[in-house]
Write a protein that holds these residues in place. Sequence first.
Motif, PDB file in Angstrom:
ATOM      1  N   VAL A  13       6.089  16.379  -8.143  1.00 48.16           N
ATOM      2  CA  VAL A  13       5.605  15.373  -9.094  1.00 48.16           C
ATOM      3  C   VAL A  13       5.196  14.060  -8.419  1.00 48.16           C
ATOM      4  N   GLY A  14       5.677  13.818  -7.185  1.00 47.30           N
ATOM      5  CA  GLY A  14       5.297  12.594  -6.472  1.00 47.30           C
ATOM      6  C   GLY A  14       6.435  11.620  -6.222  1.00 47.30           C
ATOM      7  N   LYS A  15       7.667  12.127  -6.133  1.00 43.40           N
ATOM      8  CA  LYS A  15       8.838  11.253  -5.957  1.00 43.40           C
ATOM      9  C   LYS A  15       8.829  10.533  -4.608  1.00 43.40           C
ATOM     10  N   SER A  16       8.513  11.268  -3.537  1.00 40.89           N
ATOM     11  CA  SER A  16       8.555  10.671  -2.190  1.00 40.89           C
ATOM     12  C   SER A  16       7.529   9.554  -2.045  1.00 40.89           C
ATOM     13  N   GLU A  17       6.357   9.772  -2.594  1.00 43.13           N
ATOM     14  CA  GLU A  17       5.291   8.753  -2.532  1.00 43.13           C
ATOM     15  C   GLU A  17       5.715   7.469  -3.236  1.00 43.13           C
ATOM     16  N   LEU A  18       6.326   7.622  -4.412  1.00 42.50           N
ATOM     17  CA  LEU A  18       6.807   6.451  -5.148  1.00 42.50           C
ATOM     18  C   LEU A  18       7.931   5.756  -4.381  1.00 42.50           C
ATOM     19  N   GLU A  53       5.289   7.964   6.868  1.00 43.89           N
ATOM     20  CA  GLU A  53       6.122   7.424   5.782  1.00 43.89           C
ATOM     21  C   GLU A  53       7.420   6.832   6.335  1.00 43.89           C
ATOM     22  N   LYS A 204      -0.651  21.090  -9.901  1.00 44.28           N
ATOM     23  CA  LYS A 204      -0.284  20.379  -8.668  1.00 44.28           C
ATOM     24  C   LYS A 204       0.595  21.252  -7.774  1.00 44.28           C
ATOM     25  N   ARG A 208      -0.250  22.568  -4.092  1.00 48.95           N
ATOM     26  CA  ARG A 208       0.627  22.137  -2.997  1.00 48.95           C
ATOM     27  C   ARG A 208       1.071  23.320  -2.152  1.00 48.95           C
ATOM     28  N   PRO A 287       3.824   9.362 -12.731  1.00 49.42           N
ATOM     29  CA  PRO A 287       3.858   8.947 -11.315  1.00 49.42           C
ATOM     30  C   PRO A 287       2.744   7.982 -10.919  1.00 49.42           C
ATOM     31  N   ASP A 288       1.676   7.927 -11.702  1.00 55.35           N
ATOM     32  CA  ASP A 288       0.584   6.993 -11.387  1.00 55.35           C
ATOM     33  C   ASP A 288       0.901   5.553 -11.806  1.00 55.35           C
ATOM     34  N   LYS A 290       2.728   3.182 -10.837  1.00 56.25           N
ATOM     35  CA  LYS A 290       3.544   2.559  -9.785  1.00 56.25           C
ATOM     36  C   LYS A 290       3.806   1.074 -10.047  1.00 56.25           C
TER      37      LYS A 290
END
Length: 304
Positions: A13-18, A53, A204, A208, A287-288, A290
């Motif tokens: 879902v995008g946890k690491s990016e956030l 990162e 997604k 992935r 997740p968008d 931010k």
Amino acid sequence: MKKVIAIVGPTGVGKSELAVFLGEKLNGEIVNFDSLQFYKELNIGTAKPGEEERKRVPHHLYDLLELDEEFNAAKFVEIADNLIKEIWERGKIPILVGGTGLYLRAFEYGLFSIEVPKEIRGTLRKRADQDLSSLYEELKRLDPEYAQKISPKDKVRITRALEVIYTSGKPISYFHKENPFFGKKRYNLIKIGLILPRKELYEKINLRVIKMIEKGWIEEVKKLLEKGYSPKLKPFKAIGYKYIIQYLQGKISLEKAIELIQRDTRRYAKRQLTWFKKEPDIYWFNPDEKERILNFLKEKLATN
């Protein structure tokens, strides 16, 4: 009570990016609670944060274990407790990120810890592999209350419950009553949940998996097996790895392996969502969002 941020949600879902975004904006340090990312050498298949990162924000509890090392929620809590204190002492904000709900719950509320002798663990695991139904019947007799709450096919929970009984002489239901999860909080945790429409999340996830294969996931597994690691090790039973091993063994085609990895990852994401939806005090966002999440956290961190 000092505050800790936790980012939760389904895989992909995008946890690491956030987490990296918030770490930079809030002077934070990232603490992993994804059970597979603790292991060294499992990089591509676990979607572990890369070098870039890690340079931007300090990351902790990645590459912690050898593939044949045992780990559990109690050990995680012990290590995480010490680490959180160190981060606070540096004047930073701890940002927990991961998808292993049990570890986060144990961190927030505590978890009873019982050191199980290797002989008991080995015997029960062997019996579980040979005849799980008889073990479940044994659990029904020794701890009927707990047995009612779990599936007769849940090997992990059945063996764990019997380990507790044979080590302590008391049923696991007794410990759950003595130290229930939803008792006194150990930490002031601000939980941010990330969520997407089901169709979008599944798309997604499917994409992935393809990208992971293209990045060299198969080569990663092949090298580990060539090093002599047994394909029966616990980390290799995780989503994806077992199907890549089957492909390398010539049991299934690459197309079939990809299809099964995608299917099982979607199912896992659904189970994660079910778990986190039952947890209290999670603030859900796309997740968008931010900047919205950042402003929300600034307000929360500023209040007592």
